[in-house]
Write a protein that holds these residues in place. Structure first.
Motif, PDB file in Angstrom:
ATOM      1  N   PRO A  90      14.833 -16.999 -18.610  1.00  0.00           N
ATOM      2  CA  PRO A  90      14.309 -15.691 -18.976  1.00  0.00           C
ATOM      3  C   PRO A  90      13.836 -14.941 -17.732  1.00  0.00           C
ATOM      4  O   PRO A  90      13.082 -15.471 -16.930  1.00  0.00           O
ATOM      5  CB  PRO A  90      13.128 -16.027 -19.888  1.00  0.00           C
ATOM      6  N   GLY A  91      14.352 -13.736 -17.568  1.00  0.00           N
ATOM      7  CA  GLY A  91      14.001 -12.937 -16.395  1.00  0.00           C
ATOM      8  C   GLY A  91      14.996 -13.102 -15.262  1.00  0.00           C
ATOM      9  O   GLY A  91      14.985 -12.360 -14.288  1.00  0.00           O
ATOM     10  N   GLY A  92      15.872 -14.104 -15.385  1.00  0.00           N
ATOM     11  CA  GLY A  92      16.800 -14.400 -14.286  1.00  0.00           C
ATOM     12  C   GLY A  92      16.165 -15.407 -13.351  1.00  0.00           C
ATOM     13  O   GLY A  92      15.212 -16.110 -13.716  1.00  0.00           O
ATOM     14  N   CYS A  93      16.666 -15.477 -12.102  1.00  0.00           N
ATOM     15  CA  CYS A  93      16.206 -16.514 -11.168  1.00  0.00           C
ATOM     16  C   CYS A  93      14.718 -16.391 -10.853  1.00  0.00           C
ATOM     17  O   CYS A  93      14.070 -17.387 -10.520  1.00  0.00           O
ATOM     18  CB  CYS A  93      16.990 -16.432  -9.871  1.00  0.00           C
ATOM     19  N   ILE A  94      14.159 -15.173 -10.958  1.00  0.00           N
ATOM     20  CA  ILE A  94      12.722 -15.045 -10.691  1.00  0.00           C
ATOM     21  C   ILE A  94      11.904 -15.860 -11.688  1.00  0.00           C
ATOM     22  O   ILE A  94      10.774 -16.221 -11.422  1.00  0.00           O
ATOM     23  CB  ILE A  94      12.260 -13.568 -10.729  1.00  0.00           C
ATOM     24  N   GLY A  95      12.500 -16.160 -12.826  1.00  0.00           N
ATOM     25  CA  GLY A  95      11.821 -17.007 -13.814  1.00  0.00           C
ATOM     26  C   GLY A  95      12.379 -18.417 -13.792  1.00  0.00           C
ATOM     27  O   GLY A  95      12.214 -19.164 -14.767  1.00  0.00           O
ATOM     28  N   GLY A  96      13.030 -18.793 -12.734  1.00  0.00           N
ATOM     29  CA  GLY A  96      13.724 -20.078 -12.658  1.00  0.00           C
ATOM     30  C   GLY A  96      12.796 -21.287 -12.735  1.00  0.00           C
ATOM     31  O   GLY A  96      11.596 -21.191 -12.472  1.00  0.00           O
ATOM     32  N   GLY A  97      13.390 -22.403 -13.087  1.00  0.00           N
ATOM     33  CA  GLY A  97      12.624 -23.633 -13.288  1.00  0.00           C
ATOM     34  C   GLY A  97      12.032 -24.224 -12.014  1.00  0.00           C
ATOM     35  O   GLY A  97      11.238 -25.150 -12.063  1.00  0.00           O
ATOM     36  N   GLY A  98      12.415 -23.666 -10.855  1.00  0.00           N
ATOM     37  CA  GLY A  98      11.869 -24.173  -9.601  1.00  0.00           C
ATOM     38  C   GLY A  98      10.797 -23.275  -9.012  1.00  0.00           C
ATOM     39  O   GLY A  98      10.326 -23.488  -7.898  1.00  0.00           O
ATOM     40  N   GLN A  99      10.438 -22.235  -9.771  1.00  0.00           N
ATOM     41  CA  GLN A  99       9.464 -21.259  -9.272  1.00  0.00           C
ATOM     42  C   GLN A  99       8.030 -21.770  -9.415  1.00  0.00           C
ATOM     43  O   GLN A  99       7.768 -22.736 -10.145  1.00  0.00           O
ATOM     44  CB  GLN A  99       9.639 -19.941 -10.044  1.00  0.00           C
ATOM     45  N   PRO A 100       7.102 -21.102  -8.726  1.00  0.00           N
ATOM     46  CA  PRO A 100       5.704 -21.529  -8.817  1.00  0.00           C
ATOM     47  C   PRO A 100       5.211 -21.584 -10.265  1.00  0.00           C
ATOM     48  O   PRO A 100       5.670 -20.832 -11.110  1.00  0.00           O
ATOM     49  CB  PRO A 100       4.954 -20.452  -8.026  1.00  0.00           C
ATOM     50  N   ILE A 101       4.290 -22.490 -10.499  1.00  0.00           N
ATOM     51  CA  ILE A 101       3.667 -22.633 -11.812  1.00  0.00           C
ATOM     52  C   ILE A 101       2.297 -21.970 -11.713  1.00  0.00           C
ATOM     53  O   ILE A 101       1.554 -22.289 -10.781  1.00  0.00           O
ATOM     54  CB  ILE A 101       3.522 -24.129 -12.172  1.00  0.00           C
ATOM     55  N   PRO A 102       1.913 -21.104 -12.608  1.00  0.00           N
ATOM     56  CA  PRO A 102       2.636 -20.701 -13.810  1.00  0.00           C
ATOM     57  C   PRO A 102       3.694 -19.630 -13.546  1.00  0.00           C
ATOM     58  O   PRO A 102       3.578 -18.852 -12.607  1.00  0.00           O
ATOM     59  CB  PRO A 102       1.527 -20.117 -14.683  1.00  0.00           C
ATOM     60  N   THR A 103       4.695 -19.644 -14.392  1.00  0.00           N
ATOM     61  CA  THR A 103       5.668 -18.560 -14.455  1.00  0.00           C
ATOM     62  C   THR A 103       5.574 -17.990 -15.859  1.00  0.00           C
ATOM     63  O   THR A 103       5.957 -18.653 -16.809  1.00  0.00           O
ATOM     64  CB  THR A 103       7.088 -19.096 -14.162  1.00  0.00           C
ATOM     65  N   THR A 104       4.993 -16.815 -15.962  1.00  0.00           N
ATOM     66  CA  THR A 104       4.811 -16.207 -17.282  1.00  0.00           C
ATOM     67  C   THR A 104       5.578 -14.895 -17.347  1.00  0.00           C
ATOM     68  O   THR A 104       6.065 -14.414 -16.317  1.00  0.00           O
ATOM     69  CB  THR A 104       3.330 -15.898 -17.534  1.00  0.00           C
ATOM     70  N   GLU A 105       5.654 -14.319 -18.535  1.00  0.00           N
ATOM     71  CA  GLU A 105       6.352 -13.033 -18.682  1.00  0.00           C
ATOM     72  C   GLU A 105       5.801 -11.992 -17.719  1.00  0.00           C
ATOM     73  O   GLU A 105       6.555 -11.262 -17.083  1.00  0.00           O
ATOM     74  CB  GLU A 105       6.183 -12.529 -20.117  1.00  0.00           C
TER      75      GLU A 105
END
Lengths: 570, 438
Positions: A497-512
Motif C-alpha cells: 500500500p502506497g508503493g515502495c514508500i510503504g514497503g516491508g523494509g521501511q522504518p517501523i512504524p509505517t502508517t497511512e
C-alpha cells in the motif's frame, strides 16, 4: 447519538466503536491486537472497558449505541488489563536488551503505559525453531504474542492468506498452515506482516554482516545502489519527520561506511522506463498481449506467479530497476572501469523485503554473474549507520557517483504508487506524439486509492491505464480484465500500500499518514530535478549509443529482460 | 424424552402415531410466524444448552433481523464431559428435533437448517439421516410443507472434536468451513450468524420441547418446573452413585432427590463429598448445598450453574485439588488460543494447582488462583474462558481447608495427590524396608 464516557457526554456516530468514540474526546484506551479496520477481533483483551449493564467489553469491537455509559478506567479495569498483559509477558522472552525492536516495540511501551512492575508468572516461552526458510523474512515464534495482526494484514490487506492460527490453547502458533515453512507456501515476501507485528516476531533476514565482510575485503569493488523510497524514509530512523528527503546525507554516510561507489536505483528506474515504454508501444502496435503489467515489484511478480499464472505473458519482460542496475554494473560499468565482474559486489538498499528474494531468483544473472549480491532494507542500513556512530544530520552533502548515479525526476517517483505509470506516460507520450509535454504531472494517476484508472490520448489513440495500489486490490482488477469488463492497455501494480514508500523494509512504524508524507517527499524531489523525463537522461542515451545498441534490442534483452515461472498455490 | 424407548427411532410412523408432526402442521397452516413465537415466549422456555436464555426472545430477535436468508442451527455438539442427553434425544427421538427445526424455520423465516453434531455420535447421525430421508419422503421436510408454501430442508454437519465448537459463534465458523473459533459479540448470531445472515441457534434439548409446547400449549408447560424456569430438565447423572444415567425431571428438583432418589444413593454407602453441576465449567457443590433446587435461577444465586445438566457426583475418596487440577487440564487442552486470558490463563491455573498438588504450594498461590480466575471470568472472549475457572471459585469457597491442608501440612488426605503421599515399599523377600519419601 449521545453516549457517556467516564462521565463526559460525547457525541458518537452509529457504526463507531467505543474505542473510536473515546479517541474523539481525547481518551486513549490502550490496545495491542487492534489494527484499525484490519484486525478488530478482541483477542488481547487489553482494551477492555466497563459498560453499564454489559460488563467488561473490548472497546475495539463494541459498537456505540444511544445512551451507552462507559468507564474506561478504574482500579478494577487497570488490574484486569495489567494481569492480562502479565500473562502475555510471561510467554514472551524478556530479552529487550538484545532485541532489534527494543524502544520501538508496542509490547514494551504498553508495559510502560500500564505500569507493569513485575510479572507474577513464571517465564515460560521459547523452544520454537525460527523460520528462516526464505531469503527475505524471519519468523520468530518465540516472540509471537498471537495478536494475529499479521494474519489479518496478509489476508485482508494483501489478499495473500499465507498465515493462519495453528494448534490451539497455549500451543497456538501463527504460521503457514500444516507446519509448513514460509518458503513452502504462497507467501510473496512483501513484508507487510513486519509492519503489522507489534513485537519482533517477524523481521527481515538481516544481511548486514555479509555487507561488513565485503566492505572489509580489499579485493572486492563494492558498489551500492539506493532505491528512491529509501531517501524519504531513512531519516525516520534518526528521529527526522517522516518524508524528509535526505538523499545527499545518505550518500555521504554510505561513503563513510566504505562503499567504493555510490550509485542510484533512480538511474535504472529511468532505464526501465525507456525499455518498458518501448515494450508497451510495441504491444500496442502488435496487438498485445494487453494489458501490459509492470514488473518492478517483486512481491507482485511472485503473487501473479502463484495465483494468476495464466496471465504471465502480460507481465513486462523488463527486469526491475534493482536487477537492471546490477546487470549493467557487472557489464557496462565493469568494462568501462576495467574491473572483472567477479570482483564487483553489488549491494542494494531497498525499502523492500521481497527484493532480497528477487535478487536470489535463478533468472537474475548474466553470463554466470549474479545481478545483485546483497540486498539490505532501509532498516538494515540504519542499523549499519548506528553501529558506526554516523551522525546523519551533521554530515555534509554528498553526490551520487557517475555514471550510474545520474538520474531524472521520473525515476524518483518510482517509489510511490502511480509513479511508474506517470514516469512511463511522460516518456511514451512524447515519443508517440512527438510533442513536448506542457505539464509533466499526471494528476489523474496520483493518489492512494486502491485502484485508479485514467485514459490518456496518445496522438489519437486512447490508452486506458490502471494503477493497483496494494496486492489486496489485484484480484478484483484481474477478474474484471479476465471477464472482459475492463479493457486496459497498461496496468501498474505495486505490492505494498502506497508503493515502495510503504514497503516491508521501511522504518517501523509505517502508517497511512507516514506513507503520505514519504510520498510528498518523493514528489518534491522530482519537482526539484532539472531533468524529469527518463528518456532525456543523458547517460542513458549514451549507454544505448555506446553499449546497448537498440532500445529493446538483442543486448538490452540479454541484460535487462527476464522470464517468469508458474508457482504452486500451496 | 417422552418418546425415547417408546418408538422405533428409525420408523417415522411410530413418531407420527404419537402425535408427531402435528405441531408442524398446525404451525404452518394455522399460525402466523409471530404467533408461534408468542407461544414459545409465553411458555417461558429457556435455552437448555447452558446459558438459559429465553428461547422465545431469541426467536423474536432472529425473526426481526433483516437478512438475505436466515438459518436455523441445532447445536448438537454436546462436547461437555459427562453429558449425553442430546445424544439420547437424537438416537431415541430424532424426529422431535427435525419437527422443531422446521417450526423454528417457519417462525423466523428460514428455509434451511443445520444440525451441527458431535462427530463421535455416529448412531445419532445415522438415525438423523434416516429420519430426514423419511420426513422428506412423506413431505414433512422439503418443499411446500402441508401445502402451506413453506419450504424447509435440513443438513447435517459433523464436528471434529473441539470442545469450543459448542460455543455458538465457533460452531458457525466451523459450519462455514473455517477454524472453529469464537467471535466477539456483538454482533450476535441472531443478527449476523452463518455467512453473516441472521441465524437461530438452539440446543437439541431446547428444540425437543418445541413441538410439545405447540401441541399442549404454553400454559401446560408453565405448570411444570418452577416459575422462572418452567418445564423439565434432562440430567446426565454420573460418578459415585448407584445408578448412573439420563433422567428428565421437572426444573427445580433438589439435588439430594436426584442423587438419593434416582441415583439410588452413593456407591458402597460412601460419604457424598461434592457434585459438579453443569459439566467441566460448572461449580462444585458441597454437602451443604444438597437441598438446592436445580434450576437456572436458584443455582445462579449461589454462584453455581445448571449448564448442560451434567451431574458428576463424587464421594469422600476424591481430592478437591486433584479435581480442580483435572478440570484445568481439560481447559488448558481445549482453549482455542485466541484470547489472552483463556490461552495463557488456563495453563497458569493448572500450573499453580499442580504446584499445590506436589506439596510446593504457598498461601499466596490461593490469592493468585482467585485473582487469575476472576480476570478470566471478566475478560475472556467467550463462555469457555469465562466459565473455565468456575470450579476454582467454588472449591476455594467451600473446600478451602483442603487446599490449606495441601499447602500447610503437605498432606492430601485422600491420597490422590501422589506427590504428597508417603509410600512405603516392603520387600517381603529380603524382609528389608525401603522408604520412599517422594
Amino acid at each position: 447519538m449521545e453516549i457517556i464516557i467516564d462521565g463526559q457526554k460525547c457525541e458518537a456516530e452509529a457504526g463507531q466503536t467505543v474505542l473510536e468514540a473515546a479517541q474523539q474526546i481525547g481518551i486513549k484506551i490502550p490496545t495491542l491486537c487492534y489494527l484499525k479496520e484490519v484486525n478488530e477481533i478482541g483477542a488481547c483483551r487489553i482494551c477492555i472497558v466497563e459498560i453499564e449493564g454489559k460488563g467488561y467489553q473490548t472497546a475495539c469491537t463494541f459498537p456505540v449505541s444511544e445512551g451507552l455509559r462507559i468507564k474506561t478506567t478504574s482500579p478494577e479495569i487497570r488490574r484486569l488489563r495489567k494481569l492480562n498483559l502479565e500473562l502475555i509477558l510471561a510467554n514472551h522472552p524478556q530479552d529487550c536488551l538484545k532485541c532489534e525492536r527494543s524502544t520501538n516495540c508496542e509490547l514494551q511501551s504498553l508495559s510502560k503505559e500500564l505500569g507493569v512492575e513485575k510479572v507474577r508468572f513464571a517465564q515460560d516461552s521459547g523452544g520454537y525453531k525460527l523460520d528462516q526458510s526464505t531469503p527475505s523474512i524471519v519468523r520468530d515464534y518465540n516472540k509471537c504474542i498471537k495478536c494475529r495482526r499479521c494474519v489479518s494484514v496478509c489476508e485482508k490487506v494483501q489478499g495473500v492468506k499465507a498465515l493462519y492460527p495453528n494448534q490451539r490453547s497455549f500451543k497456538a502458533i501463527i504460521s503457514p498452515g500444516y507446519k509448513q515453512e514460509l518458503k513452502d507456501v504462497s507467501c510473496v515476501l512483501c513484508g507487510q506482516c513486519i509492519h503489522a507485528c507489534p513485537v519482533a516476531a517477524i523481521k527481515e533476514k538481516d544481511d548486514t554482516e555479509r555487507v561488513w565482510q565485503v566492505l572489509n575485503d580489499e579485493n572486492k569493488h563494492v558498489v551500492l545502489q539506493i532505491a528512491p523510497a529509501v531517501r524519504v524514509a531513512l531519516g525516520e530512523e534518526f528521529e527526522l519527520p517522516p518524508g524528509t528527503p535526505i538523499t545527499e546525507k545518505i550518500v555521504t554516510a554510505c561513503r563513510r561506511l566504505g562503499f567504493d561507489k555510490i550509485f542510484d536505483t533512480v538511474f535504472s528506474a529511468d532505464l526501465t522506463i525507456v525499455e518498458e515504454g518501448h515494450e508497451l508501444l510495441a504491444r500496442l502496435k502488435n496487438d498485445g498481449p494487453l494489458p501490459l503489467f509492470t514488473s518492478c515489484s517483486p512481491g507482485w511478480i511472485k503473487y501473479i506467479e502463484h495465483f494468476h499464472s495464466d496471465l504471465l505473458d502480460h507481465l513486462s519482460s523488463c527486469k526491475s530497476p534493482q536487477q537492471m542496475f546490477g546487470a549493467l554494473a557487472k557489464s557496462y560499468y565493469a568494462e568501462t572501469e576495467g574491473i572483472e565482474p567477479e570482483n564487483i559486489v553489488v549491494v542494494s538498499i531497498m525499502p523492500c523485503t521481497a527484493k532480497k528474494f528477487e535478487a536470489t531468483r535463478e533468472e537474475m544473472e548474466v553470463n554466470g554473474n549474479r545481478d545483485i549480491d546483497i540486498v539490505l532494507t532501509t532498516r538494515e542500513l540504519a542499523r549499519m549507520l548506528r553501529v558506526c556512530g554516523v551522525d546523519l544530520m551533521k554530515l555534509p552533502a554528498g553526490e551520487f557517483d557517475a555514471p550510474l548515479g545520474i538520474t531524472t525526476g521520473a525515476g524518483d517517483i518510482f517509489g510511490i504508487t502511480g509513479g511508474v505509470m506517470e514516469a512511463a506516460l511522460r516518456t511514451v507520450y512524447e515519443e508517440v506524439t512527438e510533442n513536448e509535454l506542457e505539464k509533466l504531472e499526471f494528476n489523474q494517476v496520483r493518489g492512494f486509492e486502491g485502484v485508479r484508472e485514467a485514459s490518456i490520448d496518445l496522438a489519437g489513440q486512447e490508452v486506458n491505464v490502471a494503477i493497483i495500489n496494494g496486492l489486496g486490490n489485484v484480484d478484483e482488477v484481474l477478474t474484471a480484465i479476465k471477464e472482459g469488463e475492463k479493457e486496459y492497455h497498461f496496468v501498474e501494480v505495486m505490492s505494498c500500500p502506497g508503493g515502495c514508500i510503504g514497503g516491508g523494509g521501511q522504518p517501523i512504524p509505517t502508517t497511512e499518514e507516514i506513507i503520505v508524507q514519504r510520498g510528498k517527499g518523493l514528489y518534491d524531489i522530482d519537482q526539484a530535478k532539472e531533468i524529469r523525463k527518463s528518456h532525456e537522461n543523458p547517460i542513458i542515451k549514451e549507454i544505448y549509443k555506446d553499449y546497448l545498441g537498440e532500445i529493446g534490442g538483442q543486448k538490452a534483452h540479454n541484460l535487462l529482460h527476464t522470464t517468469y515461472q508458474e508457482r504452486d498455490q500451496y | 424424552m417422552r418418546n425415547c424407548g417408546h418408538i422405533d427411532p428409525e420408523n417415522i410412523k411410530d413418531y407420527i402415531t404419537r402425535d408427531g408432526y402435528q405441531a408442524l402442521g398446525t404451525v404452518v397452516t394455522e399460525l402466523k410466524p409471530i404467533e408461534v413465537i408468542e407461544i414459545i415466549e409465553q411458555s417461558g422456555l429457556r435455552g437448555r444448552g447452558g446459558a438459559g436464555f429465553p428461547t422465545g426472545l431469541k426467536w423474536k430477535f432472529t425473526h426481526q433481523a433483516a437478512g438475505k436468508e436466515k438459518y436455523v442451527v441445532a447445536n448438537a455438539d454436546e462436547g461437555e464431559p459427562g453429558t449425553s442427553k442430546d445424544r439420547l434425544i437424537m438416537e431415541g427421538d430424532p424426529h422431535s428435533l427435525l419437527e422443531a427445526m422446521a417450526i423454528a424455520g417457519y417462525a423466523i423465516g428460514a428455509n434451511t437448517g443445520y444440525i451441527y453434531i458431535r462427530g463421535e455420535y455416529q448412531l445419532a447421525i445415522k438415525r438423523l439421516k434416516i429420519a430426514i430421508a423419511q420426513a422428506k419422503e412423506m413431505g414433512l421436510l422439503g418443499e411446500n410443507l402441508f401445502d402451506s408454501g413453506f419450504n424447509f430442508e435440513i443438513k447435517i454437519r459433523e464436528g471434529a472434536g473441539a470442545y469450543v465448537c459448542g460455543e455458538e459463534t465457533a460452531l458457525l465458523k466451523s459450519i462455514e468451513g473455517e477454524r472453529g473459533e469464537p467471535q466477539v459479540k456483538p454482533p450476535y448470531p441472531t443478527n449476523e450468524g452463518l455467512w453473516g445472515q441472521p441465524t437461530l441457534i438452539n440446543n437439541v434439548e431446547t428444540l425437543a420441547n418445541i413441538a410439545v409446547i405447540i401441541r399442549e400449549g404454553a400454559e401446560w408447560f408453565n405448570e411444570i418446573g418452577t416459575e422462572g424456569c418452567p418445564g423439565t430438565k434432562v440430567f446426565t447423572l454420573s460418578g459415585d452413585v448407584e445408578n448412573e444415567g439420563i433422567i428428565e425431571l421437572p426444573m427445580g428438583t433438589p439435588l439430594r432427590r436426584i442423587i438419593e432418589g434416582f441415583g439410588g444413593g452413593m456407591v458402597d454407602d460412601k460419604e457424598f463429598k461434592v457434585a459438579q453441576s453443569g459439566g467441566s465449567s460448572g461449580g462444585c457443590m458441597p454437602k451443604e448445598l444438597l437441598d438446592t433446587p436445580m434450576d437456572y435461577d436458584s443455582l445462579a444465586e449461589i454462584g453455581m450453574t445448571l449448564g448442560s445438566g451434567a451431574l458428576l457426583v463424587m464421594d469422600e475418596t476424591h481430592c478437591i485439588v486433584d479435581i480442580a487440577k483435572c478440570l484445568m487440564q481439560f481447559f488448558k487442552h481445549e482453549s482455542c488460543g485466541k484470547c489472552v486470558p483463556c490461552r495463557e490463563g488456563n495453563k497458569r491455573l493448572y500450573n499453580r494447582l499442580d504446584k499445590i498438588s506436589k506439596g510446593e504450594g504457598e498461601l499466596e498461590d490461593l490469592e493468585r488462583l482467585r485473582d487469575l480466575a476472576d480476570t478470566m471470568s471478566k475478560t475472556a472472549l467467550c463462555g469457555l474462558g469465562q466459565m473455565a475457572p468456575t470450579s476454582i471459585y467454588t472449591t476455594l469457597k467451600y473446600f478451602k481447608d483442603e487446599y490449606l491442608t495441601h499447602i500447610e501440612d503437605n498432606n492430601c488426605t485422600t491420597g490422590s495427590c501422589r506427590g504428597l503421599v508417603d509410600l512405603e515399599v516392603q520387600d517381603k523377600r529380603g524382609g528389608k524396608d525401603y522408604g520412599n519419601n517422594n
